[in-house]
Design an enzyme around this catalytic site. Sequence first.
Site, PDB file in Angstrom:
ATOM      1  N   GLN A   1     -10.225 -42.906 -43.644  1.00 42.04           N
ATOM      2  CA  GLN A   1     -11.250 -43.910 -42.939  1.00 42.04           C
ATOM      3  C   GLN A   1     -11.454 -45.139 -43.931  1.00 42.04           C
ATOM      4  OE1 GLN A   1     -11.764 -43.876 -39.497  1.00 42.04           O
ATOM      5  NE2 GLN A   1     -10.298 -42.251 -39.967  1.00 42.04           N
TER       6      GLN A   1
ATOM      7  N   GLN B   1     -11.357 -66.923 -24.654  1.00 39.24           N
ATOM      8  CA  GLN B   1     -10.917 -67.427 -23.434  1.00 39.24           C
ATOM      9  C   GLN B   1     -10.202 -66.273 -22.592  1.00 39.24           C
ATOM     10  OE1 GLN B   1      -9.958 -68.323 -26.605  1.00 39.24           O
ATOM     11  NE2 GLN B   1      -7.953 -68.277 -27.201  1.00 39.24           N
TER      12      GLN B   1
ATOM     13  N   HIS C   1     -41.391 -49.953   4.710  1.00 38.47           N
ATOM     14  CA  HIS C   1     -40.646 -48.780   4.083  1.00 38.47           C
ATOM     15  C   HIS C   1     -40.920 -47.415   5.401  1.00 38.47           C
ATOM     16  CE1 HIS C   1     -38.936 -50.733   0.888  1.00 38.47           C
ATOM     17  NE2 HIS C   1     -38.511 -49.680   0.344  1.00 38.47           N
TER      18      HIS C   1
ATOM     19  N   HIS D   1      -9.496 -48.426 -43.503  1.00 36.64           N
ATOM     20  CA  HIS D   1      -9.759 -49.166 -42.119  1.00 36.64           C
ATOM     21  C   HIS D   1      -9.971 -50.672 -42.660  1.00 36.64           C
ATOM     22  CE1 HIS D   1      -8.439 -47.336 -38.545  1.00 36.64           C
ATOM     23  NE2 HIS D   1      -8.802 -46.132 -39.230  1.00 36.64           N
TER      24      HIS D   1
ATOM     25  N   TYR E   1      -8.440 -55.598 -23.657  1.00 40.71           N
ATOM     26  CA  TYR E   1      -8.288 -56.480 -24.975  1.00 40.71           C
ATOM     27  C   TYR E   1      -7.544 -55.932 -25.849  1.00 40.71           C
ATOM     28  CZ  TYR E   1      -8.636 -60.368 -27.885  1.00 40.71           C
ATOM     29  OH  TYR E   1      -8.498 -61.573 -28.802  1.00 40.71           O
TER      30      TYR E   1
ATOM     31  N   ASN F   1     -12.377 -59.630 -32.517  1.00 41.83           N
ATOM     32  CA  ASN F   1     -13.239 -60.177 -33.428  1.00 41.83           C
ATOM     33  C   ASN F   1     -14.746 -60.612 -32.632  1.00 41.83           C
ATOM     34  OD1 ASN F   1     -12.806 -62.811 -32.009  1.00 41.83           O
ATOM     35  ND2 ASN F   1     -11.290 -63.341 -33.308  1.00 41.83           N
TER      36      ASN F   1
ATOM     37  N   SER G   1     -15.105 -48.211 -38.983  1.00 38.62           N
ATOM     38  CA  SER G   1     -14.868 -46.879 -38.976  1.00 38.62           C
ATOM     39  C   SER G   1     -15.745 -46.024 -39.800  1.00 38.62           C
ATOM     40  CB  SER G   1     -13.674 -46.629 -39.290  1.00 38.62           C
ATOM     41  OG  SER G   1     -13.267 -45.279 -38.644  1.00 38.62           O
TER      42      SER G   1
ATOM     43  N   ASP H   1      -6.762 -39.446 -34.153  1.00 37.79           N
ATOM     44  CA  ASP H   1      -6.461 -41.080 -34.221  1.00 37.79           C
ATOM     45  C   ASP H   1      -5.229 -41.158 -33.291  1.00 37.79           C
ATOM     46  OD1 ASP H   1      -8.341 -42.227 -35.413  1.00 37.79           O
ATOM     47  OD2 ASP H   1      -7.388 -42.222 -37.412  1.00 37.79           O
TER      48      ASP H   1
ATOM     49  N   GLU I   1     -47.568 -46.899  -2.107  1.00 35.15           N
ATOM     50  CA  GLU I   1     -46.877 -47.685  -2.810  1.00 35.15           C
ATOM     51  C   GLU I   1     -47.066 -49.230  -2.066  1.00 35.15           C
ATOM     52  OE1 GLU I   1     -42.862 -46.683  -3.889  1.00 35.15           O
ATOM     53  OE2 GLU I   1     -43.772 -45.204  -5.105  1.00 35.15           O
TER      54      GLU I   1
ATOM     55  N   GLU J   1     -19.153 -41.355 -36.501  1.00 34.21           N
ATOM     56  CA  GLU J   1     -18.112 -41.653 -35.689  1.00 34.21           C
ATOM     57  C   GLU J   1     -17.268 -40.221 -35.496  1.00 34.21           C
ATOM     58  OE1 GLU J   1     -15.395 -44.715 -36.524  1.00 34.21           O
ATOM     59  OE2 GLU J   1     -14.566 -44.769 -34.646  1.00 34.21           O
ATOM     60  N   HIS J   2     -16.774 -39.768 -36.869  1.00 35.77           N
ATOM     61  CA  HIS J   2     -15.848 -38.766 -36.987  1.00 35.77           C
ATOM     62  C   HIS J   2     -16.814 -37.713 -37.964  1.00 35.77           C
ATOM     63  CE1 HIS J   2     -13.081 -42.232 -36.781  1.00 35.77           C
ATOM     64  NE2 HIS J   2     -12.775 -41.511 -35.989  1.00 35.77           N
TER      65      HIS J   2
END
Lengths: 427, 427
Positions: A251, A183, A412, A254, A121, A206, A229, A353, A407, A319-320
């Site tokens: 950052q 969709q 088995h 962003h 995506y 989103n 970020s 990046d 068990e 993250e960074h």
Amino acid sequence: MISIINPEQLSTRRQTEKGTARQEKIVKEILAEVKKGGDSALIRYTQTFDGANLQELQVSAEEFDEAYQQVPQSLIDALRQAAQRIRCYHERQKSQSWMVTETEGTVLGQLIRPLTRVGIYVPGGRAAYPSSVLMNAIPAVVAGVEEIVMVTPPGPDNRIYASTLVAAREAGVHQVFKVGGAQAVGALAYGTESIPKVDKVVGPGNIYVAMAKRLVYGQVDIDMVAGPSEIVVVADESANPVYVAADLLSQAEHDSMASAVLLTPSPALAEAVAMELKKQCDRLLRKEIATESIQNYGAICLTGDLEEAVETANRLAPEHLELMVKDPWKWMGRVKNAGALFLGPDSPEPVGDYVAGPNHVLPTNGTARFFSPLGVDDFIKKTSLIAYSHEALCRDAESIITLAEAEGLTAHAESIRVRFKKGEENE
Amino acid sequence: MISIINPEQLSTRRQTEKGTARQEKIVKEILAEVKKGGDSALIRYTQTFDGANLQELQVSAEEFDEAYQQVPQSLIDALRQAAQRIRCYHERQKSQSWMVTETEGTVLGQLIRPLTRVGIYVPGGRAAYPSSVLMNAIPAVVAGVEEIVMVTPPGPDNRIYASTLVAAREAGVHQVFKVGGAQAVGALAYGTESIPKVDKVVGPGNIYVAMAKRLVYGQVDIDMVAGPSEIVVVADESANPVYVAADLLSQAEHDSMASAVLLTPSPALAEAVAMELKKQCDRLLRKEIATESIQNYGAICLTGDLEEAVETANRLAPEHLELMVKDPWKWMGRVKNAGALFLGPDSPEPVGDYVAGPNHVLPTNGTARFFSPLGVDDFIKKTSLIAYSHEALCRDAESIITLAEAEGLTAHAESIRVRFKKGEENE
């Protein structure tokens, strides 16, 4: 613009958007319609949500050619260089199937195979992010995925960003479809006349996209839910405040939910970075966003020593994480939780990046405690292999039967016993 | 009991229980109460749901000693043998951190580190499954997880199954707490006075446990949602129908939702297995469950040839796949989707459940298309490492700036530019 605080005053988690019940109802309805109506539902939704009037969902060869005409050669070159380095790094992530043999003739192993089909995506919106196309698609290509399908919403002019198409081609994406939103996720999960059903959907989107991914999870696999970020810079008095401020802002620009935090034991550096932030912020195209993010989620945090700075970074699990200290290699081993780690003054986060090679899809919001960067492993699956010999079965029969019966699973146990029964029943 | 059908008549997916809105409301309430009330909430819920009256949540050293007294030595030995073999197999799954150096002085790498703390959920209920304790805990131990915490609901006598405790000790679990249900998942996600907050929760549970895991996902990591067990046997005329029937029943006895499917091009084998199923089923302790599962989700499916049988197996993507054919190694490469693959007549599925070494926590309900067996990789996290040299930054500066500006991210570009500016601003 920013005040200097203590580690205790840092909050470690931001709220993430979960979506409302009403949004969930809409997403469920869209998914059901796509499952039922296929392409015609997709074309209808793309008209409604994107204002595009499509005859054909798939991007044509001509559109790819046009894209290459439109994109400046310098950008094509930069994308090629980035793609080559990203491929090179990810090649090293590949694991091999393995086997081990035992003296009794048993073979055990683990088969590693690529997923068959993957959907990527790519968000539409105001700007194109061709680097994200590379980062999501190349690990799948390197893993050996047979078919990589990209979906992205068209503009009202029925078109996709040219740089997105160039990045898709350079990365090795096989087909691109003009559809976005819930969709598009539904199409990838269920398949339609033109869009093949995939095994996994990756890529940011989103809230509707995120919800749709969560709802189709299990039907297909999905990647982690990415949040805003983050950067944490751990720096000592040796760090250049100009660099530190620039990296924090990289950052912060962003989005207004992004978080940029400096952890330092040096009051002088803290002061200097605070001043630099103000100065550099004024020069930015995205000044408003950066300012808002610094004010809401930015912090300059004074720690007792470097050890406390690193410990605080581990607690934040960013993250960074940049280590701009005298001897960053000495501190590397102390870092427990970070998506990506940048050592020294010449490793600003934007290197990672774009062109360094490692993936820029990284765990956010403290999840580096347990999540990993996107990589080749996200596009493979494993199968355990068991080929027992009769001798090995003899050796283990008693243990298996003991465990199975403990068990309460007598069938088995029976499946072992029948293999040792003599007589007509068995031949 | 069972009829012989065509591949087209096979359904590839079973409905999985998602839970009702009412159940979700209950689970959310429990999670909130545990977050707020800690241990006292746990003790209250354990009273309500399990009828147990606890002073102390943690299982004591004395209780472990008693457990070893109660469990027969043969079972302790079998658990030890199984644990040793599971450890041995999983040791081979370990990946190493790696680095690569470039001529310009750049170092890139990938750090692999264990999760710090992991929680293992073990269901209570009518029977103990000590083998599951081994399978969930040992990969975490091998990964190097510092602290492994187990939670399991006590009976009304305030006790845990002795064999569960022995398995926990043999596997290397550090602490065991007497709490189950959604409240146990909440305790692991948020931490309480006595139960530490973990990074990941694994292990099977009922619908409340599964829902709680889904709701805390993101706060902590969770494992895949396991569905009812499945086996597909691909067999030719060389296969022994007694073995085939016994292996099908070994999964059918798990629960009435389990699925056992034979795919064969041999009508003679199909007939013989149908008869054997009936005959063997009568001997089983769990005859009712096995019968119900065979009737609902069992099938004997006649294919045109072996190739079609393997293709159908790929479409089903079963948890367990047995190849009982003349030359199973020849067919291994054709198998694309399976959790675990068992080759030849001496590899009945229960071998893999207990002592072979590979994990018995496997993807179910067609998810072997994209999910993998539980393993060491589920208990590690990766961090990308980027240490650029100034020379490398020079080399890549133009590309980074081009890409950043194409994406409208000028602060990203600035963080590179400041590193090449001369003058007072920079020193």
